[in-house]
Design a protein around this motif. Structure first.
Motif, PDB file in Angstrom:
ATOM      1  N   VAL A 261      97.877  96.349  72.179  1.00  0.00           N
ATOM      2  CA  VAL A 261      98.715  97.221  72.764  1.00  0.00           C
ATOM      3  C   VAL A 261      97.983  98.441  73.012  1.00  0.00           C
ATOM      4  O   VAL A 261      98.096  98.929  74.288  1.00  0.00           O
ATOM      5  N   PRO A 262      96.949  98.994  72.333  1.00  0.00           N
ATOM      6  CA  PRO A 262      96.138  99.951  72.944  1.00  0.00           C
ATOM      7  C   PRO A 262      95.522  99.711  74.170  1.00  0.00           C
ATOM      8  O   PRO A 262      95.405 100.643  75.054  1.00  0.00           O
ATOM      9  N   MET A 263      95.014  98.470  74.237  1.00  0.00           N
ATOM     10  CA  MET A 263      94.250  98.024  75.869  1.00  0.00           C
ATOM     11  C   MET A 263      95.358  97.948  76.631  1.00  0.00           C
ATOM     12  O   MET A 263      95.354  98.418  77.948  1.00  0.00           O
ATOM     13  N   LEU A 264      96.813  97.478  76.410  1.00  0.00           N
ATOM     14  CA  LEU A 264      97.805  97.610  77.435  1.00  0.00           C
ATOM     15  C   LEU A 264      97.993  99.038  78.018  1.00  0.00           C
ATOM     16  O   LEU A 264      98.102  99.332  79.090  1.00  0.00           O
ATOM     17  N   PHE A 265      98.075  99.750  76.884  1.00  0.00           N
ATOM     18  CA  PHE A 265      98.170 101.365  77.122  1.00  0.00           C
ATOM     19  C   PHE A 265      97.085 101.686  77.932  1.00  0.00           C
ATOM     20  O   PHE A 265      97.336 102.398  79.100  1.00  0.00           O
TER      21      PHE A 265
END
Lengths: 449, 449
Positions: free
Chosen positions: A276-280
């Protein structure tokens, strides 16, 4: 699905102390399925099987696993076996594995390779990710200029086991320059005693190692080849690119274009592998940029505050009119970005594209003008605002068509991926300019200042 | 480019009355290039050359031309020659040509084919466009169960000239059922006197003719095959699908997805071959639908007219806030549509996807809330409206993430192409609901009614 079941079955057999039975079950599977099964098994079971598999079978299976799984297996085997497996894998897989590892891990693996092979791997590793050279494998069959057809066929029989593609035999001169190519079919159909130079063709379609990988994809698909030779500046044969790698490239390029068109930086991994942090991180940059670019819509609205206060009804149509502009732009951009990607359209077609898009935009604009007019009357403000929204709809649609016809071609020319002109990008661009068109039309037609 | 120059050169040679010279120049080219050259020539020159070319060369060249050009050439040749060319072309090209023609024209061409061949073509023509069967070609090499390796190789030598792919030999039983496959490499490396049943493998990966063409693409790419056998319900071999046709399928599917994601009905032809009225027709439907769906933004604004009159500053942020929602949705939709297309995500992952997208949306929403707050202060209405736009930005981004996480998976489940949930579609959906969120938040935080 099926692989998970097979993995359970084979694990059961293995735990029933019938290692031989488990190995036989595995050996019967296709390499891809075998890899899937191993990927579904517990690490210690997987390792036990890989330890006992014949080396060629294990190497072939490893090809289909992800680099991290490949490394985890190789790392746990004793060195001679791991070295044998690594040498049994095709060179493009080895290159991908080495590039995915930490340099120290990569150096350890590389030390297991014979010096001559290591040197060739090092050459392949120098080509950046998007080049044809990065896709090359050295497991091709080369023959010498002076041979006969029979000698070439004997050579195929001898080295064919290790080759990625046996469909072609590449004929090189004493300096390693590619002078000819013959298909296996041509060799089989030819007189065995004929000289090799009488078979196949001398004008070989090749790709430079430094060329873009899309160039290699285009050549392979246009000419319907299953493999394409990669050469250096001296026309020396460095390796071949096989069609299955090109299929992956085509998939990856399409994925990247789609994600860019959606207004995101392409993900390096598959969806669920991206945390998720990478998607963000992949999304927030464009989202903020678009917000800042879009912020001037507030300035335009602020500027026309007086007009809006005089004619409150104008507000009703803001989302609808700028939304229509954005939608039109999004349609055009998607079509053109794809046409650019597959080479149907180039920068030199600019005027032709512009003419077509303006014509299409005028037709669409006329329809949307009628729709806007109807909507204004339905809301009870048609008498006052009907002409304003109708004229605005026409102008905005034509304007959006023009912008989205020109921008992708311009960016392509500037060697920026035109897919960055995403739907969101065009929508944001058209939002502010569209409002300006709207209020200017309103001012003119309503005789306000 | 190059083809146009070659075409000029060869036309010059031809007009210099050196037909033989022109033919020799042509014969030296790759089939794809030869076709490009012919496509660039005047019809009468092209016809003159095709009339004099050896039949196999002409047939191979015709393969790479568009169906309309193929027909124009065949139609102008005398019947025996046209019939020979048609029979020399691969069966999947013939099927594509026949399907592209008017039924009466197709019937005329079909009459030139031998009855047995015509029957097989008829079978292939029954499979709808998106099935594996529609991609099959019958130019494969089949061998009988009882043969030796040597017999099989002799057969390859005999019929290999006409086969599309000689990389595999398909072993069938007396009823035509596929029982085994051996690669040419395995045959060459095997003992010539061994029975054919000792070579290759019995569990052949096949695809049913009625399966989706994407299934065939997945199998060919997963297993890294260059050809995949197509069977009927009785496991009888109908034909093979070759990797070059699959590459075209992958290209076409990506193009369609990109055009749908842009909010347009996919074009049947390439960009420049699609006339403006057709571009208009492909786009106007969605544009009008989105307009009608978006029309309720006017209703929402009309409904909150009182609120807008009281706090004119609210208007300033309308495009920015709903635009941000649309952009967020567009990013998510593009990522998910692609992940669905390549099979990384399925309907059963719904909850996982939703959780990931809501988490990502919350992070993005927090950033956008801060940006909106800053923008409100910059416009001098921060004290009054700052909290309203910040809270709205957060809500809208999370809401857009949820909608665009759920919709593509739901549509995929309902067997609708999820790419119809385009960026424009999500933007329009979020526009109206976003306004509702905005004014509700405003009402609550500003204590207005």
């Amino acid at each position: 699905m099926q692989a998970a079941e097979w993995a359970r079955d084979i694990t059961d057999i293995l735990h029933g102390q019938d290692e031989q039975g488990a190995l036989e079950r595995l050996a019967r599977l296709q390499p891809f399925d075998r890899a899937q099964v191993l990927a579904h098994m517990e690490p210690q079971d997987r390792l036990r099987l890989v330890r006992s598999m014949p080396v060629p079978l294990a190497a072939e299976t490893l090809e289909y696993l992800e680099p991290e799984t490949q490394y985890r297996i190789l790392d746990h085997l004793d060195e001679p076996r791991a070295a044998a497996l690594l040498q049994g894998m095709s060179s493009d897989t080895v290159v991908d594995l080495l590039l995915a590892l930490h340099p120290l891990q990569a150096a350890r693996l590389k030390a297991w390779l014979p010096p001559a092979y290591r040197e060739r791997i090092d050459t392949l590793m120098t080509f950046p990710e998007n080049t044809a050279g990065s896709l090359a494998t050295i497991e091709y069959i080369a023959a010498r200029e002076g041979w006969t057809v029979q000698q070439a066929l004997d050579h195929v029989r001898k080295v064919g086991h290790d080759a990625e593609v046996v469909s072609y035999v590449y004929v090189v001169d004493a300096r390693g320059r590619l002078v000819r190519v013959a298909s296996l079919r041509e060799l089989i159909l030819a007189d065995p005693h004929a000289p090799l130079t009488s078979v196949g063709r001398a004008d070989v379609i090749t790709v430079r190692a430094t060329a873009d990988r899309e160039e290699a994809a285009r050549l392979l698909t246009d000419y319907d080849f299953v493999a394409l030779p990669v050469v250096d500046d001296q026309h020396r044969l460095l390796g071949i690119i096989t069609i299955d790698d090109i299929v992956d490239v085509i998939h990856r390029e399409a994925t990247e274009d789609i994600q860019r068109l959606g207004g995101s930086v392409p993900l390096a991994e598959s969806y669920f592998k991206t945390p998720v942090p990478m998607l963000f991180r992949k999304r927030v940059g464009w989202l903020l940029t678009l917000f800042i670019a879009g912020a001037y819509t507030s300035t335009v609205l602020h500027h026309f505050e007086g007009l809006l206060a005089q004619v409150v009804g104008l507000t009703f149509f803001i989302p609808l009119l700028i939304g229509t502009g954005g939608n039109t732009g999004s349609q055009t951009v998607a079509t053109l970005v794809r046409a650019l990607a597959v080479g149907e359209v180039t920068f030199r077609d600019m005027l032709r594209v512009l003419a077509r898009e303006v014509a299409t935009g005028a037709l669409l604009g006329a329809v949307m003008a009628a729709a806007a007019l109807i909507r204004a009357y339905m809301l009870g403000v048609g008498h006052q605002l009907g002409p304003v929204v109708a004229v605005t709809a026409l102008f905005i649609v034509v304007w959006a068509s023009m912008v989205s016809a020109v921008l992708p071609l311009l960016l392509h020319r500037l060697r920026v991926d035109p897919a960055v002109v995403s739907g969101p990008f065009i929508s944001t661009l058209v939002d502010g300019t569209g409002l300006f068109i709207y209020f200017s039309v309103a001012r003119a037609l309503l005789n306000l200042s």
